[in-house]
Design a protein around this motif. Structure first.
Motif, short mmCIF file in Angstrom:
data_model
loop_
_atom_site.label_atom_id
_atom_site.label_comp_id
_atom_site.label_asym_id
_atom_site.label_seq_id
_atom_site.Cartn_x
_atom_site.Cartn_y
_atom_site.Cartn_z
N SER A 63 5.85 56.38 76.27
CA SER A 63 4.38 56.78 76.75
C SER A 63 3.83 55.36 76.78
CB SER A 63 3.94 57.94 75.99
OG SER A 63 3.56 57.57 74.75
N LYS A 64 4.11 54.43 76.22
CA LYS A 64 3.38 53.08 76.19
C LYS A 64 4.01 52.21 77.35
CE LYS A 64 2.25 49.45 73.18
NZ LYS A 64 2.47 48.64 71.76
N ALA A 65 3.17 51.99 78.39
CA ALA A 65 3.51 51.00 79.43
C ALA A 65 3.90 49.57 78.86
CB ALA A 65 2.49 51.04 80.46
N ILE A 66 4.93 48.96 79.51
CA ILE A 66 5.13 47.64 79.15
C ILE A 66 4.49 46.88 80.10
CG2 ILE A 66 6.87 45.87 79.31
CD1 ILE A 66 8.94 48.24 78.80
N PRO A 67 3.63 45.71 79.72
CA PRO A 67 2.89 45.06 80.32
C PRO A 67 3.59 44.05 81.27
CG PRO A 67 2.62 44.42 78.15
CD PRO A 67 3.18 45.60 78.22
N ARG A 68 3.33 44.11 82.48
CA ARG A 68 4.38 43.06 83.54
C ARG A 68 3.92 41.59 83.02
NH1 ARG A 68 2.81 39.49 87.32
NH2 ARG A 68 0.71 40.59 87.52
N PRO A 69 4.75 40.85 82.59
CA PRO A 69 4.54 39.24 82.14
C PRO A 69 3.71 38.44 83.50
CG PRO A 69 6.71 39.90 81.56
CD PRO A 69 6.13 40.81 82.61
N ASP A 70 3.01 37.83 82.94
CA ASP A 70 2.42 36.87 84.16
C ASP A 70 3.16 36.09 85.04
OD1 ASP A 70 -0.22 37.85 82.88
OD2 ASP A 70 -0.67 36.17 81.68
N TYR A 71 4.12 35.55 84.40
CA TYR A 71 5.14 34.81 85.00
C TYR A 71 6.17 35.62 85.92
CZ TYR A 71 8.03 36.27 81.11
OH TYR A 71 8.59 36.92 80.23
N TRP A 72 5.95 36.90 86.11
CA TRP A 72 6.67 37.96 86.75
C TRP A 72 6.06 38.44 88.11
CZ3 TRP A 72 7.91 42.39 89.14
CH2 TRP A 72 9.39 42.66 89.33
N GLY A 73 6.77 37.71 89.25
CA GLY A 73 6.42 38.41 90.48
C GLY A 73 7.56 38.51 91.46
N GLY A 74 7.02 38.78 92.49
CA GLY A 74 7.73 38.85 93.70
C GLY A 74 7.60 38.02 94.94
N TYR A 75 8.45 37.98 95.74
CA TYR A 75 8.29 37.20 97.12
C TYR A 75 8.81 38.18 98.19
CZ TYR A 75 7.80 33.21 94.35
OH TYR A 75 7.36 32.20 93.31
N LEU A 76 8.27 37.89 99.37
CA LEU A 76 8.49 38.81 100.83
C LEU A 76 8.91 37.72 101.68
CD1 LEU A 76 8.43 41.47 102.09
CD2 LEU A 76 5.99 40.90 102.85
N LEU A 77 10.11 38.26 102.03
CA LEU A 77 10.86 37.35 103.37
C LEU A 77 10.60 37.97 104.63
CD1 LEU A 77 12.76 35.07 104.45
CD2 LEU A 77 14.50 36.71 103.98
N LYS A 78 10.01 37.14 105.32
CA LYS A 78 9.74 38.00 106.69
C LYS A 78 10.71 37.12 107.66
CE LYS A 78 5.03 38.94 105.93
NZ LYS A 78 3.62 39.21 106.67
N PRO A 79 11.88 37.72 107.99
CA PRO A 79 12.96 36.96 108.86
C PRO A 79 12.65 36.75 110.08
CG PRO A 79 13.38 39.28 108.40
CD PRO A 79 12.22 39.06 107.61
N SER A 80 13.14 35.59 110.36
CA SER A 80 12.84 35.09 111.84
C SER A 80 14.48 35.05 112.50
CB SER A 80 12.37 33.81 112.23
OG SER A 80 12.97 32.89 111.43
N CYS A 81 15.26 35.07 111.63
CA CYS A 81 16.85 35.00 112.26
C CYS A 81 17.57 35.43 111.17
CB CYS A 81 17.22 33.75 112.70
SG CYS A 81 17.92 32.52 111.81
N PHE A 82 18.71 36.25 111.67
CA PHE A 82 19.85 36.45 110.90
C PHE A 82 21.18 36.00 111.72
CE2 PHE A 82 16.74 39.71 110.17
CZ PHE A 82 16.94 40.28 109.12
N GLU A 83 22.06 35.47 110.53
CA GLU A 83 23.40 35.24 111.20
C GLU A 83 24.56 36.01 110.34
OE1 GLU A 83 26.56 31.64 111.83
OE2 GLU A 83 24.59 30.92 111.21
#
Length: 123
Positions: A65-85
């Motif tokens: 029931s105790k939430a695990i805090p997200r570490p400050d160093y942990w994050g994400g990235y979003l790729l906005k694609p312009s091409c796929f091969e």
């Protein structure tokens, strides 16, 4: 498998709020694993260091029931694609290569992100 996909595009760091929301959607063991790996790819003395840190955090957050805090160093990235091969090996070395490239459009009925040009490339 003899297949390959190559993606090009802009990469943006997602907001703290999006990172936190996604972190808490991950399985609990994955959240703890993220906390174990403070600085990803850092050198450690042996696997025991990793296992001991995991055990400590598993005990610290045993109460689910105790939430695990997200570490400050942990994050994400979003790729906005312009091409796929897409590349697929062929035994005769006439490999299939198909390229999808995002193209701007002036057609008001289409969203700018929905216009893709398809081309076949030489191997």
């Amino acid at each position: 498998m003899e297949k390959c996909v190559r993606i090009e595009g802009r990469v943006e760091r997602v907001s703290e709020d999006v990172s936190t929301e996604y972190f808490h959607l991950r399985p609990r063991d994955s959240q703890i694993g993220a906390c174990v790996s403070e600085v990803q790819s850092s050198v450690i003395a042996n696997r025991k260091v990793l296992e001991d840190r995991n055990k400590t955090l598993q005990e610290q957050f045993a109460d689910e029931s105790k939430a695990i805090p997200r570490p400050d160093y942990w994050g994400g990235y979003l790729l906005k694609p312009s091409c796929f091969e897409f590349w697929q090996r062929q035994t005769d070395h006439l490999h299939d290569r198909i390229l999808f490239t995002q193209r701007p459009t002036t057609d008001p009925s289409l969203m700018p992100d929905n216009q893709w040009h398809i081309e076949r490339l030489l191997p």
